[in-house]
Write a protein that holds these residues in place. Structure first.
Motif, PDB file in Angstrom:
ATOM      1  N   THR A  41       0.987  -1.234  -0.037  1.00  0.00           N
ATOM      2  CA  THR A  41       0.141   0.135   0.141  1.00  0.00           C
ATOM      3  C   THR A  41       0.732   1.284   0.038  1.00  0.00           C
ATOM      4  O   THR A  41       2.080   1.377   0.306  1.00  0.00           O
ATOM      5  CB  THR A  41      -0.934   0.059   1.176  1.00  0.00           C
ATOM      6  OG1 THR A  41      -1.904   1.119   1.251  1.00  0.00           O
ATOM      7  CG2 THR A  41      -0.212  -0.283   2.417  1.00  0.00           C
ATOM      8  N   THR A  42       0.194   2.437  -0.449  1.00  0.00           N
ATOM      9  CA  THR A  42       0.963   3.621  -0.368  1.00  0.00           C
ATOM     10  C   THR A  42       0.919   4.165   1.199  1.00  0.00           C
ATOM     11  O   THR A  42       1.615   5.088   1.298  1.00  0.00           O
ATOM     12  CB  THR A  42       0.374   4.682  -1.515  1.00  0.00           C
ATOM     13  OG1 THR A  42      -0.901   4.688  -0.952  1.00  0.00           O
ATOM     14  CG2 THR A  42       0.743   4.030  -2.846  1.00  0.00           C
ATOM     15  N   HIS A  43      -0.011   3.851   1.609  1.00  0.00           N
ATOM     16  CA  HIS A  43      -0.188   4.219   3.379  1.00  0.00           C
ATOM     17  C   HIS A  43       0.499   2.974   4.143  1.00  0.00           C
ATOM     18  O   HIS A  43       1.298   2.299   3.505  1.00  0.00           O
ATOM     19  CB  HIS A  43      -1.702   4.159   3.568  1.00  0.00           C
ATOM     20  CG  HIS A  43      -2.387   4.862   2.757  1.00  0.00           C
ATOM     21  ND1 HIS A  43      -2.485   6.269   2.687  1.00  0.00           N
ATOM     22  CD2 HIS A  43      -3.635   4.602   1.780  1.00  0.00           C
ATOM     23  CE1 HIS A  43      -3.293   6.621   1.856  1.00  0.00           C
ATOM     24  NE2 HIS A  43      -4.171   5.718   1.457  1.00  0.00           N
ATOM     25  N   HIS A  44       0.433   3.481   5.468  1.00  0.00           N
ATOM     26  CA  HIS A  44       1.180   2.514   6.120  1.00  0.00           C
ATOM     27  C   HIS A  44       0.124   1.231   6.814  1.00  0.00           C
ATOM     28  O   HIS A  44      -0.662   1.438   6.460  1.00  0.00           O
ATOM     29  CB  HIS A  44       2.102   2.963   7.223  1.00  0.00           C
ATOM     30  CG  HIS A  44       1.542   4.181   7.994  1.00  0.00           C
ATOM     31  ND1 HIS A  44       1.170   3.993   9.286  1.00  0.00           N
ATOM     32  CD2 HIS A  44       1.321   5.409   7.883  1.00  0.00           C
ATOM     33  CE1 HIS A  44       0.490   5.027   9.888  1.00  0.00           C
ATOM     34  NE2 HIS A  44       0.762   6.110   8.905  1.00  0.00           N
ATOM     35  N   PHE A  45       0.788   0.463   7.667  1.00  0.00           N
ATOM     36  CA  PHE A  45       0.248  -0.640   8.225  1.00  0.00           C
ATOM     37  C   PHE A  45      -1.187  -0.282   8.772  1.00  0.00           C
ATOM     38  O   PHE A  45      -1.283   0.508   9.742  1.00  0.00           O
ATOM     39  CB  PHE A  45       1.026  -1.243   9.388  1.00  0.00           C
ATOM     40  CG  PHE A  45       0.335  -2.321  10.013  1.00  0.00           C
ATOM     41  CD1 PHE A  45       0.448  -3.824   9.557  1.00  0.00           C
ATOM     42  CD2 PHE A  45      -0.485  -2.280  11.204  1.00  0.00           C
ATOM     43  CE1 PHE A  45      -0.092  -4.885  10.212  1.00  0.00           C
ATOM     44  CE2 PHE A  45      -0.995  -3.567  11.802  1.00  0.00           C
ATOM     45  CZ  PHE A  45      -0.710  -4.813  11.082  1.00  0.00           C
ATOM     46  N   HIS A  46      -2.096  -0.950   7.998  1.00  0.00           N
ATOM     47  CA  HIS A  46      -3.489  -0.786   8.487  1.00  0.00           C
ATOM     48  C   HIS A  46      -4.303  -2.269   8.083  1.00  0.00           C
ATOM     49  O   HIS A  46      -3.944  -2.942   7.271  1.00  0.00           O
ATOM     50  CB  HIS A  46      -4.004   0.244   8.023  1.00  0.00           C
ATOM     51  CG  HIS A  46      -4.398   0.289   6.662  1.00  0.00           C
ATOM     52  ND1 HIS A  46      -3.217   0.674   5.580  1.00  0.00           N
ATOM     53  CD2 HIS A  46      -5.380   0.215   5.656  1.00  0.00           C
ATOM     54  CE1 HIS A  46      -3.587   0.875   4.500  1.00  0.00           C
ATOM     55  NE2 HIS A  46      -4.947   0.461   4.354  1.00  0.00           N
ATOM     56  N   THR A  47      -5.394  -2.244   8.973  1.00  0.00           N
ATOM     57  CA  THR A  47      -6.274  -3.182   8.636  1.00  0.00           C
ATOM     58  C   THR A  47      -7.785  -3.077   8.350  1.00  0.00           C
ATOM     59  O   THR A  47      -8.202  -2.310   9.193  1.00  0.00           O
ATOM     60  CB  THR A  47      -6.170  -4.657   9.947  1.00  0.00           C
ATOM     61  OG1 THR A  47      -4.925  -5.042  10.165  1.00  0.00           O
ATOM     62  CG2 THR A  47      -7.143  -5.694   9.886  1.00  0.00           C
ATOM     63  N   TRP A  48      -8.250  -3.394   7.435  1.00  0.00           N
ATOM     64  CA  TRP A  48      -9.859  -3.177   7.051  1.00  0.00           C
ATOM     65  C   TRP A  48     -10.469  -4.315   7.746  1.00  0.00           C
ATOM     66  O   TRP A  48     -10.159  -5.471   7.654  1.00  0.00           O
ATOM     67  CB  TRP A  48      -9.919  -3.291   5.699  1.00  0.00           C
ATOM     68  CG  TRP A  48      -9.258  -2.181   4.838  1.00  0.00           C
ATOM     69  CD1 TRP A  48      -8.082  -1.786   4.802  1.00  0.00           C
ATOM     70  CD2 TRP A  48     -10.019  -1.395   3.812  1.00  0.00           C
ATOM     71  NE1 TRP A  48      -7.775  -0.799   3.919  1.00  0.00           N
ATOM     72  CE2 TRP A  48      -9.343  -0.362   3.293  1.00  0.00           C
ATOM     73  CE3 TRP A  48     -11.293  -1.193   3.580  1.00  0.00           C
ATOM     74  CZ2 TRP A  48      -9.487   0.652   2.630  1.00  0.00           C
ATOM     75  CZ3 TRP A  48     -11.836  -0.312   2.572  1.00  0.00           C
ATOM     76  CH2 TRP A  48     -10.949   0.714   2.147  1.00  0.00           C
ATOM     77  N   MET A  49     -11.338  -3.683   8.484  1.00  0.00           N
ATOM     78  CA  MET A  49     -12.520  -4.942   9.026  1.00  0.00           C
ATOM     79  C   MET A  49     -13.770  -4.478   8.281  1.00  0.00           C
ATOM     80  O   MET A  49     -14.406  -3.612   8.548  1.00  0.00           O
ATOM     81  CB  MET A  49     -12.640  -4.581  10.565  1.00  0.00           C
ATOM     82  CG  MET A  49     -11.623  -4.559  11.167  1.00  0.00           C
ATOM     83  SD  MET A  49     -11.551  -4.306  13.234  1.00  0.00           S
ATOM     84  CE  MET A  49     -12.513  -5.512  13.876  1.00  0.00           C
ATOM     85  N   VAL A  50     -13.994  -5.448   7.246  1.00  0.00           N
ATOM     86  CA  VAL A  50     -15.195  -5.407   6.486  1.00  0.00           C
ATOM     87  C   VAL A  50     -16.296  -6.159   7.003  1.00  0.00           C
ATOM     88  O   VAL A  50     -16.180  -7.357   6.822  1.00  0.00           O
ATOM     89  CB  VAL A  50     -14.983  -5.550   4.951  1.00  0.00           C
ATOM     90  CG1 VAL A  50     -16.012  -5.201   4.096  1.00  0.00           C
ATOM     91  CG2 VAL A  50     -13.674  -4.972   4.488  1.00  0.00           C
ATOM     92  N   PRO A  51     -17.523  -5.629   7.409  1.00  0.00           N
ATOM     93  CA  PRO A  51     -18.673  -6.508   7.964  1.00  0.00           C
ATOM     94  C   PRO A  51     -19.407  -7.112   6.633  1.00  0.00           C
ATOM     95  O   PRO A  51     -19.230  -6.841   5.583  1.00  0.00           O
ATOM     96  CB  PRO A  51     -19.413  -5.595   8.587  1.00  0.00           C
ATOM     97  CG  PRO A  51     -19.429  -4.443   8.099  1.00  0.00           C
ATOM     98  CD  PRO A  51     -17.827  -4.109   7.889  1.00  0.00           C
ATOM     99  N   ARG A  52     -20.043  -8.274   6.857  1.00  0.00           N
ATOM    100  CA  ARG A  52     -20.900  -8.733   5.979  1.00  0.00           C
ATOM    101  C   ARG A  52     -22.313  -8.821   6.437  1.00  0.00           C
ATOM    102  O   ARG A  52     -22.668  -9.164   7.423  1.00  0.00           O
ATOM    103  CB  ARG A  52     -20.622 -10.398   5.618  1.00  0.00           C
ATOM    104  CG  ARG A  52     -19.132 -10.541   5.252  1.00  0.00           C
ATOM    105  CD  ARG A  52     -18.935 -10.101   3.838  1.00  0.00           C
ATOM    106  NE  ARG A  52     -19.908 -11.034   2.888  1.00  0.00           N
ATOM    107  CZ  ARG A  52     -19.684 -10.934   1.658  1.00  0.00           C
ATOM    108  NH1 ARG A  52     -18.853 -10.072   0.823  1.00  0.00           N
ATOM    109  NH2 ARG A  52     -20.491 -11.684   0.754  1.00  0.00           N
ATOM    110  N   TYR A  53     -23.118  -8.176   5.551  1.00  0.00           N
ATOM    111  CA  TYR A  53     -24.429  -8.003   5.801  1.00  0.00           C
ATOM    112  C   TYR A  53     -25.051  -8.811   4.572  1.00  0.00           C
ATOM    113  O   TYR A  53     -24.584  -9.132   3.758  1.00  0.00           O
ATOM    114  CB  TYR A  53     -25.025  -6.689   5.740  1.00  0.00           C
ATOM    115  CG  TYR A  53     -24.363  -5.684   6.867  1.00  0.00           C
ATOM    116  CD1 TYR A  53     -24.946  -5.652   8.086  1.00  0.00           C
ATOM    117  CD2 TYR A  53     -23.294  -4.637   6.671  1.00  0.00           C
ATOM    118  CE1 TYR A  53     -24.391  -4.767   9.035  1.00  0.00           C
ATOM    119  CE2 TYR A  53     -22.954  -3.866   7.616  1.00  0.00           C
ATOM    120  CZ  TYR A  53     -23.567  -4.159   8.865  1.00  0.00           C
ATOM    121  OH  TYR A  53     -23.213  -3.235   9.833  1.00  0.00           O
ATOM    122  N   GLU A  54     -26.412  -9.146   5.065  1.00  0.00           N
ATOM    123  CA  GLU A  54     -27.265  -9.902   3.995  1.00  0.00           C
ATOM    124  C   GLU A  54     -27.240  -9.345   2.784  1.00  0.00           C
ATOM    125  O   GLU A  54     -27.131 -10.212   1.760  1.00  0.00           O
ATOM    126  CB  GLU A  54     -28.820  -9.988   4.575  1.00  0.00           C
ATOM    127  CG  GLU A  54     -29.604 -11.231   4.110  1.00  0.00           C
ATOM    128  CD  GLU A  54     -28.857 -12.758   4.346  1.00  0.00           C
ATOM    129  OE1 GLU A  54     -28.930 -13.405   3.642  1.00  0.00           O
ATOM    130  OE2 GLU A  54     -28.434 -12.715   5.423  1.00  0.00           O
TER     131      GLU A  54
END
Length: 161
Positions: free
Chosen positions: A103-116
């Motif tokens: 990534t061009t940014h630095h260390f990060h984690t995406w937490m992507v929820p799952r909806y119906e």
């Protein structure tokens, strides 16, 4: 310096967007969800999905293995705390976690929820990109943004008790 257009249309010049967000130079739309000594959590409202959280290191690093022992402990603790709050406050049963080192940014984690509603795009990790684009292109309206900001507020309230 790089010119970056934020989700609200405002243009900013920064060396690193993540550094600007985690240091408070730029306030994420909707505000900070929670902050620790080493990490900063916010929602990228460019993808208006309730409970989609980005957990970013405050220190400018790119890789998981660059975290100190203290940062690793803080990371897993805050990640777990956010996940528990997503379930309790927003009823989110499933989450996809993403972290990449190119990534061009630095260390990060995406937490992507799952909806119906997301299952029409599939059930695998391959469905996440179409879900994000759908949210950006079809859910970027005043009513949904209001719901997303309310979710940010509710998560922040729970996490900062």
């Amino acid at each position: 310096m790089r010119t970056i257009t934020l989700s609200n249309g405002k243009m900013v010049e920064v060396e690193c967007l993540s550094c600007a967000l985690t240091s408070g130079v730029i306030e994420p739309e909707g505000g900070v969800v929670i902050e620790t000594e080493y990490f900063h959590a916010h929602q990228d409202v460019a993808y208006p999905i309730k409970g989609l959280i980005i957990l970013a290191s405050k220190r400018h690093i790119k890789c998981f293995d660059e975290l100190t022992e203290e940062e690793r402990m803080d990371y897993i603790n805050i990640l777990s705390k956010i996940r528990k709050a997503q379930r309790k406050v927003l009823g989110i049963e499933h989450v996809y976690y993403f972290y990449n080192e190119d990534t061009t940014h630095h260390f990060h984690t995406w937490m992507v929820p799952r909806y119906e509603w997301m299952y029409k795009f599939g059930r695998s990790v391959e469905s996440v990109r179409p879900v994000l684009l759908h949210a950006r292109n079809k859910l970027n309206n005043e009513e949904n943004i209001k719901e997303v900001k309310e979710a940010i507020r509710a998560l922040g309230e729970e996490l900062n008790k």
